[in-house]
Design a protein around this motif. Structure first.
Motif, short mmCIF file in Angstrom:
data_model
loop_
_atom_site.label_atom_id
_atom_site.label_comp_id
_atom_site.label_asym_id
_atom_site.label_seq_id
_atom_site.Cartn_x
_atom_site.Cartn_y
_atom_site.Cartn_z
N SER A 92 0.86 -1.19 -0.04
CA SER A 92 -0.20 -0.05 0.06
C SER A 92 0.81 1.23 0.03
O SER A 92 0.46 2.23 -0.44
N THR A 94 0.67 2.11 -3.67
CA THR A 94 -0.62 2.17 -4.28
C THR A 94 -1.47 3.20 -3.72
O THR A 94 -2.83 3.10 -3.92
N ARG A 95 -1.10 4.21 -2.77
CA ARG A 95 -1.87 5.40 -2.26
C ARG A 95 -2.83 6.05 -3.18
O ARG A 95 -3.88 6.54 -3.04
N MET A 135 -7.63 2.27 -0.14
CA MET A 135 -7.20 1.15 0.93
C MET A 135 -6.37 1.90 1.72
O MET A 135 -5.25 2.56 1.12
N THR A 136 -6.50 1.98 3.19
CA THR A 136 -5.55 2.48 3.95
C THR A 136 -4.31 1.75 4.28
O THR A 136 -3.23 2.52 4.39
N GLY A 177 -2.13 -2.15 3.08
CA GLY A 177 -2.24 -3.46 2.55
C GLY A 177 -0.92 -4.05 2.40
O GLY A 177 -0.14 -3.40 2.22
N PHE A 192 -5.53 -6.40 4.71
CA PHE A 192 -6.18 -5.17 4.31
C PHE A 192 -6.81 -4.28 5.23
O PHE A 192 -7.38 -4.84 6.39
#
Length: 248
Positions: free
Chosen positions: A96, A99-100, A106-107, A109, A169
């Motif tokens: 994550s 992928t922000r 999604m906070t 991952g 997640f």
């Protein structure tokens, strides 16, 4: 005499009901139980000495590796083969962090995985022929019962190997979490009593024979219902499914 006869009749009635699997109402006695409990006592001594080391490495707050190693010496194992080495290693990657922008909902991952071994030793006195003391006497001498089973000369401890991997997640600023895990366990060479010919004087022998595998999935779902300065309320639910459990 009449009172004694009536008491004897009642006692025989209680005995008859107990023997027939029935119980007398409001008579609180062990002998009046539907299933009479058995009472026993035992005492055993064992000892284990261990050395343990662990460590972890982290890079850039998104990759980490954790390792551990342990060596045990058990008094219940053969003197010349009484140690079991149990290594383990685990790794995780927080994707994550990259992928922000693409996945703003999604906070957090993470993908993770691990491998390890855990020891399985023998029970106390499993290497010995244990003779039990009989409660009855033969004259002034006490009696002992000979064992029906014997340990194999090469009996030893075992190691269970486990693999695990999954995804973790978190959404809505960590108020919703979801964890998916797959595991595989390989339990090989576990001590097991197997039948042998009674001509030998025993009916069973304990050898390193068992080989059982187990694999499945686990799902954990949680949510934070209330989040305040002085009060928080979290609800979690776990689901597990055993995919396969073969006896190899």
């Amino acid at each position: 005499n009449a009172g004694a006869n009536r008491l004897d009749i009642r006692q025989r009635a209680v005995s008859a009901n107990t023997n027939n699997g029935l119980n007398v109402p409001n008579l609180y006695a062990i002998s009046n139980s539907k299933t009479t409990p058995s009472i026993s006592n035992s005492r055993s001594d064992l000892r284990s000495n261990s050395l343990f080391a662990f460590g972890d490495f982290e890079y850039g707050k998104f990759a980490s590796v954790t390792w551990a190693v342990r060596n045990d010496w058990f008094s219940t194992l053969p003197v010349n083969n009484n140690q079991l080495l149990s290594p383990s290693v685990g790794a995780s990657f927080v994707f994550s962090e990259f992928t922000r922008d693409a996945l703003p909902f999604m906070t957090f991952g993470k993908v993770f995985g691990s491998w390890g071994k855990k020891p399985k030793t023998l029970g106390p006195y499993a290497l010995n022929l244990n003779y039990s003391v009989n409660a009855l006497l033969w004259g002034s001498n006490f009696l002992m019962s000979t064992p029906d089973g014997t340990p194999d000369a090469n009996l030893r401890g075992a190691l269970t190997t486990t693999w695990e991997g999954g995804l973790d997640f978190r959404f809505a600023k960590n108020r919703i979490n979801l964890t998916l895990t797959y595991y595989f366990e390989d339990n090989k060479d576990e001590p097991l009593g197997v039948a042998v010919s009674g001509v030998s004087g025993f009916t069973s022998q304990t050898i390193n024979a068992a080989w059982v595998q187990r694999k499945g999935i686990e799902v954990e779902l949680g949510g934070q219902i209330i989040k305040k300065k002085d009060l928080s309320w979290n609800v979690n639910a776990t689901f597990g499914y055993l995919i396969d459990n073969p006896v190899k």
